[in-house]
Design a protein around this motif. Structure first.
Motif, short mmCIF file in Angstrom:
data_model
loop_
_atom_site.label_atom_id
_atom_site.label_comp_id
_atom_site.label_asym_id
_atom_site.label_seq_id
_atom_site.Cartn_x
_atom_site.Cartn_y
_atom_site.Cartn_z
N ALA A 136 1.54 48.94 -8.80
CA ALA A 136 0.34 49.94 -8.92
C ALA A 136 -0.40 49.12 -7.96
O ALA A 136 -0.15 47.87 -7.61
CB ALA A 136 0.00 49.99 -10.29
N PRO A 137 -1.26 49.71 -7.09
CA PRO A 137 -1.65 51.17 -7.24
C PRO A 137 -0.40 52.14 -6.67
O PRO A 137 0.10 51.82 -5.77
CB PRO A 137 -3.01 51.34 -6.64
N ALA A 138 -0.40 53.39 -7.01
CA ALA A 138 0.44 54.27 -6.64
C ALA A 138 0.81 54.40 -5.15
O ALA A 138 1.52 54.91 -4.51
CB ALA A 138 0.41 55.54 -7.44
N VAL B 278 -2.22 40.95 -10.07
CA VAL B 278 -2.43 40.11 -9.02
C VAL B 278 -3.84 39.95 -8.89
O VAL B 278 -4.59 40.79 -8.84
CB VAL B 278 -1.85 40.53 -7.53
N LYS B 279 -4.33 38.62 -8.58
CA LYS B 279 -5.62 38.11 -8.59
C LYS B 279 -5.94 37.20 -7.36
O LYS B 279 -4.86 36.48 -7.19
CB LYS B 279 -6.30 37.83 -9.82
N ASN C 100 -2.21 41.08 3.87
CA ASN C 100 -3.34 42.00 4.10
C ASN C 100 -3.36 43.34 3.13
O ASN C 100 -4.51 43.50 2.62
CB ASN C 100 -3.57 42.41 5.60
N LEU C 101 -2.49 43.92 3.16
CA LEU C 101 -2.46 45.23 2.22
C LEU C 101 -2.66 44.79 0.66
O LEU C 101 -3.48 45.49 -0.05
CB LEU C 101 -0.91 45.95 2.44
N LEU C 102 -2.03 43.77 0.37
CA LEU C 102 -2.14 43.25 -1.09
C LEU C 102 -3.54 42.89 -1.34
O LEU C 102 -4.18 43.12 -2.37
CB LEU C 102 -1.42 42.16 -1.15
N GLN C 103 -4.27 42.19 -0.31
CA GLN C 103 -5.66 41.72 -0.90
C GLN C 103 -6.45 42.98 -0.68
O GLN C 103 -7.30 42.96 -1.66
CB GLN C 103 -6.12 40.61 0.75
N VAL D 110 -8.60 44.94 -5.98
CA VAL D 110 -9.79 45.61 -6.70
C VAL D 110 -9.37 46.89 -7.15
O VAL D 110 -9.87 47.51 -8.06
CB VAL D 110 -10.69 45.80 -5.50
N ASN D 111 -7.95 47.25 -6.78
CA ASN D 111 -7.48 48.79 -7.09
C ASN D 111 -6.68 48.55 -8.44
O ASN D 111 -5.63 49.40 -8.60
CB ASN D 111 -6.89 49.42 -5.93
N GLY D 112 -6.69 47.26 -8.95
CA GLY D 112 -5.43 47.06 -10.07
C GLY D 112 -4.19 46.73 -9.70
O GLY D 112 -3.04 47.49 -10.07
N LEU D 113 -4.10 45.84 -8.61
CA LEU D 113 -2.86 45.56 -8.30
C LEU D 113 -1.82 44.75 -9.00
O LEU D 113 -1.99 43.88 -9.69
CB LEU D 113 -2.95 44.72 -6.95
N ASN D 114 -0.58 45.65 -9.20
CA ASN D 114 0.55 45.08 -10.09
C ASN D 114 1.74 44.97 -9.36
O ASN D 114 2.00 45.98 -9.16
CB ASN D 114 0.60 45.95 -11.20
N VAL D 115 2.38 43.77 -9.69
CA VAL D 115 3.62 43.56 -8.79
C VAL D 115 4.70 42.98 -9.68
O VAL D 115 4.48 42.37 -10.71
CB VAL D 115 3.44 42.61 -7.42
#
Length: 653
Positions: free
Chosen positions: A319-321, A348-349, A455-458, A462-467
């Motif tokens: 996520a995000p989708a 991810v933070k 860069n994409l992950l960073q 703020v969009n609820g990044l989950n990996v």
């Protein structure tokens, strides 16, 4: 002289994040340069050691910051050396392909432009000269000039060795370098100028096929051999590196190095030839220097290493989708190695440490409340090593760390596919290696991603990044052993000022370089059977098998007949407990005997004279019969299974 670096690695960290063989990191200590795509003016060293024509090329457009030849405008004008397209002319030198060219407009301003070669070394040479193809058309009647100039001090001062006053060529022109023998900072430049503008219609100059020709001096040759070209992980490889001075002169000092994969373990090594160890030895090389290395003298390094694969990992964004999917990632040679299929998932933070680069985690992390229990994202660092970053993430409570690699240098993709860089497996985006600066064990897994992915992950934190980070099975990997030798008494460019050009050199073109490729077949359980042909690649060790036998024995002992009471509630509860017990028993047996090719287990079974099929059948029957009240065969099967298990356990001990 060969200069050790600060740790030997920092100068290349932007491009390989310290994931490279030692000599590459050492050679990249000064000016970072690359060979260019589409050669315009090549330099070939004939009899001059290392390197020859791949030292190369001139790109007059200036679009690539890694140009080898330098273009100077000595009066600050725009009229400078260019290529054939800039001149609007074909190659008229008698050569073929591209050429350096200057074709000033007839009505333009005064010009004074120089085409300057890279620095090269004539120390120890007994003779030297240079030659080139030229076509020079002078229509200004002695008003414009083309001078050939040489510097023996790296360009601080210049000597005019020839002046062209009239039209000349196409011709091959030769000039002696005798006055510069012994210098290690030689440069050649072509200076084209006219102080009187407006009278040059039709005049031009072209240069092609530049060569430096040498004789005398030392000539070091390197070779490397391995005891095998294919090995199973966990097995040993013997490696032999040889350096020979082919002469005809003594090398005042000579350096040799044997590079081996960083994931391998060095078991032993022996050096012959009176070597003195250099202070920048690292975990993936052995480097030594020799004083007064005479003609025909030979030095050797004999080493034994243990072959180990590098970890392979996968990264999936859950996520995000909008960015969900799989991304390329590299593992680390420090910290726990994720087993095939083993996964770490979470939010991810981005780390914060409150210093100059606040998101690299080189200092103690300040947002520990966010990081604790999550996956730490750490940007590329210039002031610390990756294992230091991961250690700081661990201290902040992270369950895993993602390190962002630094951007590739412009022009990096232009490295030839058969270059030394390709042959030794160099990559600016590879597995992370321990720096030696972290002394305590790292307990969390970590991966590295490209700058683009980072860069994409960073942007999506703020969009609820989950990996999810998972381990992958390694079936086979190819590694390179390489041997390298160097002496200031060879006629190579100033060392190590050619920097990344080292990576572009093809070993077939020089005798200072040699390499051997070895394929390592992955063996995750180290049972001597490679995973690629192992039906049970994750079968456990003897100690683990012993524990499994004990666990299965306990389960078998716990299985007892169930007698109905006539009370539905109690009978239901007992049957449920028995069902769970049977499930555990089946799982334990499946885990123990589902894969029977473990060496230790086979030996134990054979020595205990146990039939695996009967053992499995008896244990399962004991569980199945236990569900039937008063089954006469329950006790019999139970005893047989326990006796068989006891034999296997004893054999494993």
């Amino acid at each position: 002289m060969f200069c050790p670096l600060n740790g030997g690695l920092y100068n290349m960290q932007n491009y390989s994040s310290r994931s490279k063989p030692f000599l590459i990191s050492a050679l990249l200590s000064a000016v970072i340069l690359l060979s260019l795509p589409g050669r315009l003016l090549a330099i070939e060293f004939v009899g001059c050691g290392f390197p020859p024509y791949t030292f190369t090329d001139f790109n007059p457009s200036g679009s690539n910051p890694f140009d080898i030849w330098e273009v100077q405008s000595l009066v600050g004008g725009s009229q400078t050396w260019g290529n054939l397209a800039d001149c609007g002319l074909p190659n008229l030198t008698g050569g073929s392909g591209e050429a350096a060219c200057m074709n000033p407009p007839g009505t333009g301003p005064a010009y004074d432009t120089a085409l300057v070669s890279p620095e090269f070394n004539l120390k120890g040479a007994t003779s030297a000269s240079f030659k080139f193809r030229i076509r020079y058309l002078d229509v200004a009647f002695l008003l414009d000039r083309l001078t050939i100039e040489v510097s023996g001090n790296g360009g601080a001062t210049w000597d005019i060795v020839h002046t062209f006053h009239f039209s000349n060529g196409p011709v091959v022109f030769t000039e002696s370098l005798a006055p510069y023998l012994g210098s290690d900072s030689v440069k050649v430049r072509f200076r084209y100028y006219d102080p009187s503008p407006g009278n040059d219609v039709g005049g031009y100059v072209q240069i092609d096929d530049f060569q430096v020709i040498c004789s005398g001096g030392a000539d070091l040759s390197s070779s490397v051999t391995t005891s095998t070209s294919q090995v199973i992980e966990g097995q040993n490889i013997d490696v032999n590196s040889v350096m020979t001075n082919l002469g005809p002169m003594q090398a005042t000092t000579a350096m040799m190095a044997l590079g081996y994969p960083a994931s391998f373990g060095l078991l032993s090594h022996v050096v012959s030839g009176g070597a003195v160890a250099l202070p920048f030895l690292s975990s993936d090389n052995l480097a030594y220097q020799f004083a007064g290395f005479a003609a025909s003298q030979t030095a050797t390094i004999d080493a034994t290493v243990r072959a180990l694969t590098e970890p392979e990992v996968s990264l999936t964004v859950d996520a995000p989708a909008g960015i969900a999917g799989d991304y390329d990632a590299k593992g680390a040679l420090f910290g726990p190695r994720l087993k095939p299929g083993e996964k770490v998932s979470g939010t991810v933070k981005l780390v914060e440490d409150g210093v100059s680069d606040p998101n690299d985690g080189c200092s103690d992390i300040t947002n520990t409340a966010e990081i604790s229990g999550n996956i730490a994202l750490m940007l590329a660092a210039a002031s610390c090593d990756e294992d230091e970053q991961v250690k700081n993430a661990e201290k902040a409570g992270a369950k895993a760390a993602i390190i962002v690699a630094e951007s590739l240098p412009p022009g990096y993709p232009s490295l030839p596919p058969d270059s030394f860089a390709a042959l030794i497996g160099f990559t600016p985006y590879g597995v992370m290696k321990p720096s030696g600066s972290v002394t305590s064990a790292i307990t969390i897994p970590s991966i590295r991603v490209t700058a683009t992915t980072g860069n994409l992950l960073q942007l999506n934190v703020v969009n609820g990044l989950n990996v999810s980070i998972a381990g992958k099975r390694v079936l086979s990997q190819e590694f390179s052993f390489f041997s390298f030798s160097f002496s200031q008494d060879e006629f190579d460019p100033g060392f190590p000022s050619f920097g990344l050009q080292f990576l572009a050199v093809r070993p077939s073109e020089v005798n200072n370089l040699d390499h051997k490729l070895v394929t390592v077949l992955g063996d995750s359980d180290f049972d001597g059977s490679p995973d690629i042909s192992d039906q049970c690649p994750d079968d456990p060790s003897a100690a683990t098998l012993k524990d499994k036998v004990v666990a299965v024995s306990k389960l078998v002992k716990k299985v007892k007949p169930v007698k109905t009471t006539g009370k539905k509630k109690k009978d239901k509860k007992k049957k449920k407990a028995l069902k769970q017990n049977k499930k555990l028993l089946k799982e334990a047996l499946d885990q123990m005997v589902g894969c029977v090719d473990t060496v230790a287990f086979n030996i134990a079974v054979t020595s205990a004279s146990v039939d695996l099929g009967k053992l499995t059948s008896r244990a399962r029957k004991a569980g199945r019969k236990a569900t039937k009240t008063g089954s006469p065969k329950y006790k019999q099967n139970r005893k047989k299974a326990l006796r068989a298990l006891k034999k296997v356990k004893k054999a494993l001990l």
